[in-house]
Design a protein around this motif. Structure first.
Motif, short mmCIF file in Angstrom:
data_model
loop_
_atom_site.label_atom_id
_atom_site.label_comp_id
_atom_site.label_asym_id
_atom_site.label_seq_id
_atom_site.Cartn_x
_atom_site.Cartn_y
_atom_site.Cartn_z
N VAL A 60 0.85 -1.20 0.00
CA VAL A 60 0.00 0.00 0.00
C VAL A 60 0.88 1.25 0.00
O VAL A 60 0.67 2.18 -0.78
CB VAL A 60 -0.95 0.02 1.22
N GLU A 108 2.57 1.75 -3.39
CA GLU A 108 1.66 2.26 -4.43
C GLU A 108 1.47 3.78 -4.28
O GLU A 108 1.42 4.51 -5.27
CB GLU A 108 0.30 1.55 -4.35
N VAL A 109 1.37 4.25 -3.05
CA VAL A 109 1.24 5.70 -2.83
C VAL A 109 2.46 6.43 -3.37
O VAL A 109 2.34 7.43 -4.10
CB VAL A 109 1.05 6.01 -1.32
N LEU A 140 -6.37 3.15 -2.06
CA LEU A 140 -5.78 4.45 -1.74
C LEU A 140 -6.82 5.39 -1.12
O LEU A 140 -6.50 6.14 -0.19
CB LEU A 140 -5.18 5.07 -3.01
N THR A 169 -7.19 7.59 -10.34
CA THR A 169 -6.37 6.73 -9.49
C THR A 169 -5.30 7.53 -8.77
O THR A 169 -5.10 7.39 -7.56
CB THR A 169 -5.70 5.63 -10.34
N GLU A 170 -4.62 8.39 -9.51
CA GLU A 170 -3.51 9.14 -8.93
C GLU A 170 -3.94 10.19 -7.93
O GLU A 170 -3.20 10.53 -7.01
CB GLU A 170 -2.71 9.82 -10.05
N SER A 195 -5.90 10.24 -5.54
CA SER A 195 -5.96 9.81 -4.15
C SER A 195 -4.62 10.05 -3.45
O SER A 195 -4.59 10.37 -2.25
CB SER A 195 -6.34 8.34 -4.06
N THR A 196 -3.51 9.91 -4.19
CA THR A 196 -2.20 10.14 -3.56
C THR A 196 -2.01 11.62 -3.24
O THR A 196 -1.34 11.96 -2.25
CB THR A 196 -1.06 9.66 -4.47
N ILE A 216 -3.75 12.02 -0.05
CA ILE A 216 -3.00 11.42 1.06
C ILE A 216 -1.87 12.36 1.51
O ILE A 216 -1.69 12.62 2.71
CB ILE A 216 -2.44 10.05 0.65
N THR A 247 -6.38 -1.16 5.52
CA THR A 247 -6.65 -0.77 4.13
C THR A 247 -6.53 -1.97 3.20
O THR A 247 -7.41 -2.21 2.36
CB THR A 247 -5.65 0.31 3.68
#
Length: 625
Positions: A41, A44-45, A265, A442-443, A445-446, A449, A475
């Motif tokens: 996880v 991936e972030v 994410l 998708t991106e 979410s980073t 974060i 998660t």
């Protein structure tokens, strides 16, 4: 349905000593899987955020980032599914099982585990065969063998089987465990012996496997994902000539689509929002603004769920972030516990279309509808339903005595707004990043974060580093349960399509009298039922690819149709007696489900009226596209 739990060590009949060999294996192997999943996880972030910075800031795209993220994602999905088995967090229908006596309930708990174990045993050879076939493929950017990625599937299957056996040994009594295994083996043997006869039945097999087997398994408490997978495997293996390795490929394709990487994410982002105090800051600002009016905190709950849904994308995380901040004061003002969870559940259904909802991302993944358009179209339908809920609140609390409630001064409201501003800005940052093309769905979410981490460290000064690892594990576990359902439903949808069912369904739906209006009405009814029985995501994966083209053919805009079916599924998902969202709200509010059943129907009626308005007025969904 059963609310997902992440406590792997729940006390159950027949549980062994924590020093036994089963406990040691569970602790050692489970700990290794937890560490690997948490690391994946976090990786991936880092990879996706690095891709955004490299492309948008440095103007030097990382050509390998998506490929590496996709490779790691399948491992994350499989390890998450393993943790789901270990923690018993795979989504299940337990409405009937929960009414049984404790002894019989223990047997069905064992049967649920045995069903998952049966699928792992049946698919194991095909999983290894699939990984071997993928070894002949070389990836374009990283130039590594496809087996590095595909091996996640057989490894995950073996680990799921191991933890299923451990769960049978530790969490159920021996007679029930043996009885469940014997019954599962007997059913499998009976179907194998009937194989030659089944081949002669033609499309009647669709009813036998995709209605009969799925229905019996789901209502017996077997996790939904494994119920779908068992039915699809049986259909392909016993009634067709399709190699079962193809099913593995379809599950892989369904659960590891790069768009779906947004699921873990955004789940992690939701946990960060709660941990850093951002959600509490938003709630306190709204409470200072509206807390002095009749039903004011109920309006705050509606507004807070709208705002928080735009951040986390996961309804359980939304409710868990808002309810603890509001419920104590609402109880102090005389609100009944049943009404609190009824409204919390209703707001969960109301905000299903608020981006970046995981259901929106799933629709974009399986139907090809623009996620940016879905994010834009999802805002106003939530407002329409919120108005309906506010009307019920106004009627229900019109006689409240607020003589003891002090109205916040403008200075206090201003200070609360300043404190809440970074949290209030996050949903708009996320949406703007997608709409303006800074990052993909998708991106983005980073970006959320990183924003939440900085806000927690620098603004709210509330960041518990010790909680990061448990949050990463949670998660992975929750995401694995979701992604396995999506993968199993994708395999099942493919099987239905290959059988010709999709063509039959398309012909029947397009032939309905009344055109678009009748099609929309039938879709609403179908998705309310599907949302309550199957939960929203598998229903979308199963029927989205079939029904969205029909909607377009009869003249319904895809985004409009998406909003209607999402709200219809939300209505079923959060309605008792079957809707899992309702029971999640009860668990979060620590209220017995029976207390909320009476008060919830007025809210559900308001949501139904709002849904009809959204269905009848397409502009609400597509007016800003």
């Amino acid at each position: 349905m059963e609310v997902a739990t992440h406590a792997a060590d729940d006390a159950s009949p027949g549980r062994g000593d924590d020093r036994s060999w089963t406990a040691v294996v569970d602790r050692v192997v489970g700990g290794a899987v937890e560490n690997a999943a948490a690391a994946l996880v976090a990786a991936e972030v880092v990879i996706l955020f690095a891709g955004v910075v490299s492309r948008y800031v440095l103007h030097r795209p990382l050509t390998w980032s998506d490929e590496l993220a996709s490779t790691l994602f399948l491992w994350l999905a499989m390890f998450g599914s393993v943790l789901g088995i270990r923690a018993n967090s795979h989504m299940r229908m337990t409405a009937l099982v929960s009414k049984l006596t404790p002894a019989r309930r223990d047997f069905f708990e064992a049967l649920a585990v045995a069903g998952g174990l049966a699928f792992c045993v049946l698919i194991a050879y095909s999983a290894f065969e699939y990984a071997y076939e993928e070894s002949f493929i070389t990836t374009s950017a990283l130039e590594i063998a496809g087996a590095w990625r595909a091996s996640a599937f057989p490894v995950g299957i073996v680990l799921m089987a191991l933890f299923a056996l451990l769960r049978l040994a530790r969490a159920t009594s021996l007679p029930h465990a043996l009885g469940a295994l014997a019954l599962t083996a007997a059913v499998a043997l009976a179907f194998w012996l009937l194989g030659p006869s089944l081949k002669t039945l033609g499309n009647l097999n669709l009813v036998i496997f995709f209605v009969g087997v799925v229905g019996v398994a789901v209502f017996a408490g077997v996790p939904i994902g494994f119920s779908f997978a068992l039915a699809t495997f049986g259909y392909l293996a016993l009634t067709t000539r399709v190699p079962t390795m193809v099913m593995v490929g379809r599950i892989d394709e369904g659960m590891s689509h790069l768009i779906l990487l947004a699921v873990p994410l955004f789940v992690f982002l939701g946990l960060l929002i709660e941990m850093t105090g951002m959600a509490r800051a938003m709630v306190q600002f709204l409470a200072s603004l509206l807390g002095h009016v009749r039903g004011g905190l109920s309006y705050v709950l509606i507004g807070a769920m709208y705002l928080v849904s735009g951040i986390s994308g996961a309804k359980a995380a939304d409710m868990a972030a808002v309810a603890p901040a509001l419920f104590p004061e609402m109880r102090a003002r005389g609100a009944k516990p049943g009404d609190l969870v009824a409204l919390l559940s209703a707001t969960g259904a109301q905000t299903e279309t608020i981006p970046p909802s995981i259901v929106l991302i799933t629709i974009g993944s399986v139907t090809g509808v623009s996620i940016a358009a879905l994010f834009t179209g999802g805002m106003l339908p939530g407002v329409v339903l919120a108005v309906g809920l506010c009307f019920v609140v106004a009627r229900r609390y019109r006689n409240d005595d607020l003589s003891h409630v002090r109205r916040a001064r403008w200075g206090e409201i201003g200070r609360a707004f300043v404190i809440a501003f970074p949290a209030l800005a996050l949903p708009f940052v996320i949406r703007a990043a997608v709409v303006e093309g800074v990052a993909t769905a998708t991106e983005v979410s980073t970006i959320g974060i990183v924003y939440a981490v900085l806000a927690g460290l620098l603004v709210y000064r509330q960041f518990d580093w010790a909680r990061i690892r448990p949050m990463l594990i949670e998660t992975a576990s929750l995401s694995g349960a979701i992604l396995f359902i999506i993968g199993a439903a994708s395999g099942m949808a493919w099987g239905l399509t290959q059988s010709g069912f999709s063509r039959t369904l398309a012909s029947a739906m397009t032939a309905l009298p009344g055109g678009a209006a009748t099609f929309m009405a039938v879709s609403i009814l179908a998705f309310v039922v599907l949302g309550s029985v199957l939960e929203g995501i598998p229903a979308i994966v199963l029927f989205g690819p079939l029904l969205f083209p029909i909607a377009k053919a009869v003249g319904i805009h895809e985004v409009h149709y998406a909003m209607v079916v999402i709200l219809a599924m939300g209505l079923g998902l959060f309605s008792p007696p079957f809707g899992v969202g309702y029971y999640a709200a009860c668990a979060i509010g620590k209220v017995h489900p029976d207390e909320g059943i009476g008060p919830i129907w007025a809210y559900m009626l308001a949501l139904l009226i709002g849904l009809i308005v959204v269905a009848a007025v397409p502009w609400i969904s597509i007016g800003f596209l």
